[in-house]
Design a protein around this motif. Structure first.
Motif, PDB file in Angstrom:
ATOM      1  N   LYS A   3       0.145  25.572  21.576  1.00 21.13           N
ATOM      2  CA  LYS A   3       1.110  24.584  21.153  1.00 21.13           C
ATOM      3  C   LYS A   3       2.495  25.051  21.462  1.00 21.13           C
ATOM      4  CE  LYS A   3      -1.758  22.018  18.893  1.00 21.13           C
ATOM      5  NZ  LYS A   3      -2.837  22.987  18.969  1.00 21.13           N
ATOM      6  N   GLU A 262      -6.234  15.096  17.940  1.00 20.60           N
ATOM      7  CA  GLU A 262      -5.120  15.909  17.458  1.00 20.60           C
ATOM      8  C   GLU A 262      -3.785  15.442  18.054  1.00 20.60           C
ATOM      9  OE1 GLU A 262      -4.986  20.036  18.511  1.00 20.60           O
ATOM     10  OE2 GLU A 262      -3.980  20.642  16.675  1.00 20.60           O
ATOM     11  N   GLU A 339      -7.006  18.183  13.120  1.00 23.13           N
ATOM     12  CA  GLU A 339      -7.632  19.381  13.679  1.00 23.13           C
ATOM     13  C   GLU A 339      -9.152  19.228  13.605  1.00 23.13           C
ATOM     14  OE1 GLU A 339      -6.097  21.921  15.093  1.00 23.13           O
ATOM     15  OE2 GLU A 339      -7.863  23.152  15.462  1.00 23.13           O
ATOM     16  N   ASP A 358      -2.812  19.731  12.087  1.00 25.86           N
ATOM     17  CA  ASP A 358      -2.133  20.853  12.721  1.00 25.86           C
ATOM     18  C   ASP A 358      -0.801  20.434  13.319  1.00 25.86           C
ATOM     19  OD1 ASP A 358      -1.251  23.062  13.972  1.00 25.86           O
ATOM     20  OD2 ASP A 358      -2.754  23.039  15.572  1.00 25.86           O
ATOM     21  N   ARG A 443       0.968  24.398   9.480  1.00 23.49           N
ATOM     22  CA  ARG A 443       0.012  24.009  10.522  1.00 23.49           C
ATOM     23  C   ARG A 443      -1.457  24.221  10.108  1.00 23.49           C
ATOM     24  NH1 ARG A 443       1.342  26.418  16.197  1.00 23.49           N
ATOM     25  NH2 ARG A 443      -0.506  25.130  16.550  1.00 23.49           N
ATOM     26  N   GLU A 445      -5.189  24.174  10.299  1.00 18.64           N
ATOM     27  CA  GLU A 445      -6.156  23.991  11.380  1.00 18.64           C
ATOM     28  C   GLU A 445      -7.551  23.778  10.786  1.00 18.64           C
ATOM     29  OE1 GLU A 445      -5.420  24.555  15.130  1.00 18.64           O
ATOM     30  OE2 GLU A 445      -3.880  26.085  15.073  1.00 18.64           O
ATOM     31  N   THR A 460      -2.114  28.302  10.742  1.00 22.20           N
ATOM     32  CA  THR A 460      -2.080  29.183  11.914  1.00 22.20           C
ATOM     33  C   THR A 460      -0.764  29.933  12.098  1.00 22.20           C
ATOM     34  OG1 THR A 460      -2.771  29.319  14.223  1.00 22.20           O
ATOM     35  CG2 THR A 460      -1.425  27.407  13.620  1.00 22.20           C
ATOM     36  N   ASN A 462       3.958  29.234  11.600  1.00 25.06           N
ATOM     37  CA  ASN A 462       5.061  28.262  11.566  1.00 25.06           C
ATOM     38  C   ASN A 462       6.372  29.031  11.633  1.00 25.06           C
ATOM     39  OD1 ASN A 462       6.946  26.285  11.160  1.00 25.06           O
ATOM     40  ND2 ASN A 462       5.989  25.435   9.299  1.00 25.06           N
ATOM     41  N   ASP A 532      -7.229  30.194  13.608  1.00 30.16           N
ATOM     42  CA  ASP A 532      -7.358  28.774  13.985  1.00 30.16           C
ATOM     43  C   ASP A 532      -8.781  28.309  13.672  1.00 30.16           C
ATOM     44  OD1 ASP A 532      -7.549  26.331  15.289  1.00 30.16           O
ATOM     45  OD2 ASP A 532      -6.414  26.946  17.041  1.00 30.16           O
TER      46      ASP A 532
END
Ligand code: FEO
Ligand code: CA
Ligand code: CA
Length: 652
Positions: A3, A262, A339, A358, A443, A445, A460, A462, A532
């Motif tokens: 990402k 997603e 996700e 996510d 985020r 996941e 995951t 940030n 994740d």
């Protein structure tokens, strides 16, 4: 997708367990959250084949059924951090690549081989494995549900790397390239068989299927037919072409597959006059956020077709046992940058779907079905996911939390506040959650449930947490510039449909060698970052997969952590051990196994991805040619089948 664009002992909660076991005493296989590979096959009727696989009923919640194995859960020697272009597994294990991008899925009469120069046409790509494998599940074989050597693999293809997908990358751009990219998206169903200790794709297979970004799908639930879902091509708002950015996945106890849309917004070009609604979902004026489909497929130009983006961001249900079935977008479950979707089952047999969104500062959701799951497979449960209540999570500082109902007419979710009906609530799930004051997470996941009823969610990372004009740290998201990520967990009060919960952090990920206290984390065992993928196997091992983004990998806090990998956690003790490392530039995602655990399947996504722009086919080849060792070829996402050389469940 890359990402760029404190451990607690489990309390005894046997009364609340939703761990069921198959009633056949010879096959006392624990089913996490009341589901699992065994059940899904056993409950699934073979629609289209006119037969039913052995009918096993799910027993009531047997007290003690959820008791954790008392022996050691982790029986392997951990592997070191690695930066090699290979899948590395512990001593005594093998890792076999299977079904890479471009290999034929085995449709009848359609078997175009993969061409190393990526010159396969769009029509050929429609018959081949898509790109960027992600969520995955092993379904028992339709003709032998007890088999551990035959089955169906169903998996997501999250996105396409146009640099690799086309012979000249993106030096040119045309409608055929857009069509090929669309054909490389979606879902694959393949039949597989173990022969001489190697898994093979069965070709042709009556169950083989490709679902792409233009496969017709139905819309069900409160957004079906809604004014915000209608387009020039679909005046009724009930039939959408395709599914996009299929990331995590889920399985249902009635034998179907849930594929989750997603980052759908990346496919759309915004108009000059963006609505607040589209802006809240990340559409931008002018240039597309990500892919250039809109240049040759007007459907993805939101200026011309402002409702088209509303038709994505859903959880889609697919019946893998019925290749002619129409996938259904289940809008009751809310719209989000989904996700995954993980189902747990209450004592009253209601399905509870846990979902993470996510994106930075977005939310965690659950959906509780109104009705109980019926025996008999997909058909009697065809509308189960259309009726129920959607909730969003608020994590309070005292270690408690609340599930806030996303129900039209309750609290601020009224017409006066911009929510005309429940359809608008689910289409605008983010805005509704904002209005309710839900907790903005780092985020969220994948989510999974352990044998004691704790529900785990990977947060995951940030890096924006605590930055200027961004949300500050809070109890659930306690680190500013969160580069390492966390795994949070909660236990719902009473049962999985409880409206309150208690929560804590299972682990703050990090690197014990990091000098910065907040990047050290509190891992008991091997260092890791950016959790994740998450999967609980039938023994109760929590498998953690990492996705350090390519642009961040090897630098800053992540400098010493090497390539992405997979770790196993003993949730009783908090110990975490590194089991696998992946090839250069990849992330590890998706996990499943045969019912006896003797083969685990995971996906290697985007090997060869590098921080530089992705339009040049030579760029990925600089760092990876996994799994083919063909210097003239291209790195390919693929499934990996992992087995013990001496047999027995993986991880023991
Ligand atoms: Fe597709 Fe959030 O990973
Ligand atoms: Ca992911
Ligand atoms: Ca990720």
């Amino acid at each position: 997708m890359a990402k760029d664009f404190d451990t607690m002992e489990d309390s005894n909660r046997s009364a609340n367990l939703s761990i069921h076991e198959v009633s056949d005493p010879a096959r006392r296989v624990f089913l996490r959250g009341g589901l699992g590979a065994v059940t899904t096959g056993l409950l699934a009727p073979l629609a289209g084949l006119g037969a039913a696989v052995g009918v096993a009923t799910v027993s009531g919640c047997a007290t003690g059924a959820g008791a954790m194995d008392t022996g050691p859960l982790l029986g392997f020697k951990s592997v070191p951090v690695a930066t090699s272009d290979a899948v590395v597994v512990p001593e005594g294990y093998t890792a076999q690549p299977l079904a890479p991008w471009g290999d034929p899925v085995g449709l009848s009469g359609e078997n175009a081989a993969f061409k190393w120069d990526a010159s396969n046409t769009a029509a050929e790509q429609e018959t081949q494995m898509g790109m960027h494998h992600d969520g995955i599940h092993f379904y028992p074989h339709p003709l032998d549900a007890k088999s551990n050597t035959m089955g169906l693999l169903v998996m997501n293809h999250e996105y396409a790397d146009d640099g690799l997908l086309h012979t000249d990358g993106m030096k040119t751009w045309n409608a055929q390239k857009v069509r090929k990219a669309q054909a490389a998206h979606g879902v694959s169903v393949i039949e597989i068989e173990l022969k001489n200790n190697r898994w093979e794709v069965v070709r042709p297979s009556p169950w083989a299927r490709r679902i792409t970004a233009y496969t017709p799908m139905e819309v069900s639930g409160p957004a079906a037919g809604h004014a915000m879902m209608r387009t020039a091509a679909d005046a009724n708002g009930r039939r959408v072409l395709g599914t996009l950015n299929n990331c995590g996945s889920g399985i249902t106890p009635w034998g179907t597959y849930l594929t989750c849309e997603e980052n759908f917004i990346f496919y759309f070009r915004g108009g000059q006059q963006l609505s607040d609604h589209h802006r809240r979902w990340g559409l931008r004026s002018g240039e597309p956020v990500g892919y250039r489909w809109a240049e040759h497929d007007a459907r993805f130009n939101a200026e011309l077709h402002p409702n088209e983006p509303n038709r994505f961001g859903w959880v889609v249900e697919i019946d893998p046992y019925n290749p002619s079935s129409t996938p259904i977008k289940r809008t009751s479950l809310g719209r989000a940058a989904h996700e995954g979707a993980t189902i747990a089952v209450t004592r009253a047999k209601r399905a509870v779907v846990y979902m993470g969104e996510d994106a930075r500062f977005e939310y965690i959701y659950k959906f509780v079905t109104r009705d109980a799951i019926k025996p008999g497979g997909a058909q009697p449960n065809a509308e189960l996911l259309d009726h129920g209540t959607l909730y969003v999570a608020r994590f309070d500082a005292n270690g408690k939390g609340q599930w806030l109902p996303l129900v039209h007419g309750q609290g601020p979710l009224t017409a006066a506040s911009g929510f005309a009906d429940q359809g608008e609530v689910v289409i605008k799930t983010r805005q509704a959650s904002d209005a309710l004051g839900a907790t903005k997470m780092d985020r969220p996941e994948w989510i999974d449930v352990d044998k004691q009823g704790w529900v785990y969610c990977t947060l995951t990372n940030n890096s924006n947490r605590g930055q200027a004009n961004m949300p500050a740290v809070d109890a659930a998201n306690p680190r500013a510039n969160n580069t390492m990520g966390n795994i949070i967990r909660w236990k719902d009060t009473g049962d999985f449909d409880g409206l309150t919960f208690e929560w804590n952090h299972f682990v703050l990920a990090g690197d014990p060698a990091n000098e910065r206290a907040d990047a050290k984390g509190n891992v008991k065992g091997d260092a890791f970052a950016c959790p994740d993928g998450l999967w609980t196997d039938y023994r109760g091992v929590l498998w953690i997969q990492t996705d350090m983004s390519t642009s961040a990998m090897g630098r800053g806090d992540l400098a010493r952590l090497g390539n992405n990998g997979m770790l196993a956690a003993d949730v009783r003790t908090g110990e975490i051990r590194r089991f696998l490392t992946g090839p250069n530039g990849c992330e590890i995602t998706g996990a499943t196994s045969t019912p006896d655990g003797s083969t685990m399947f995971i996906n290697i996504q985007h090997p060869g991805e590098s921080p530089s722009e992705r339009s040049n086919p030579d760029e990925p080849r600089r760092i990876s040619n996994w799994p083919d060792a063909n210097p003239a070829g291209r790195p390919r996402s693929a499934t990996v089948a992992i087995r013990r050389t001496g047999g027995g469940p993986v991880g023991t």
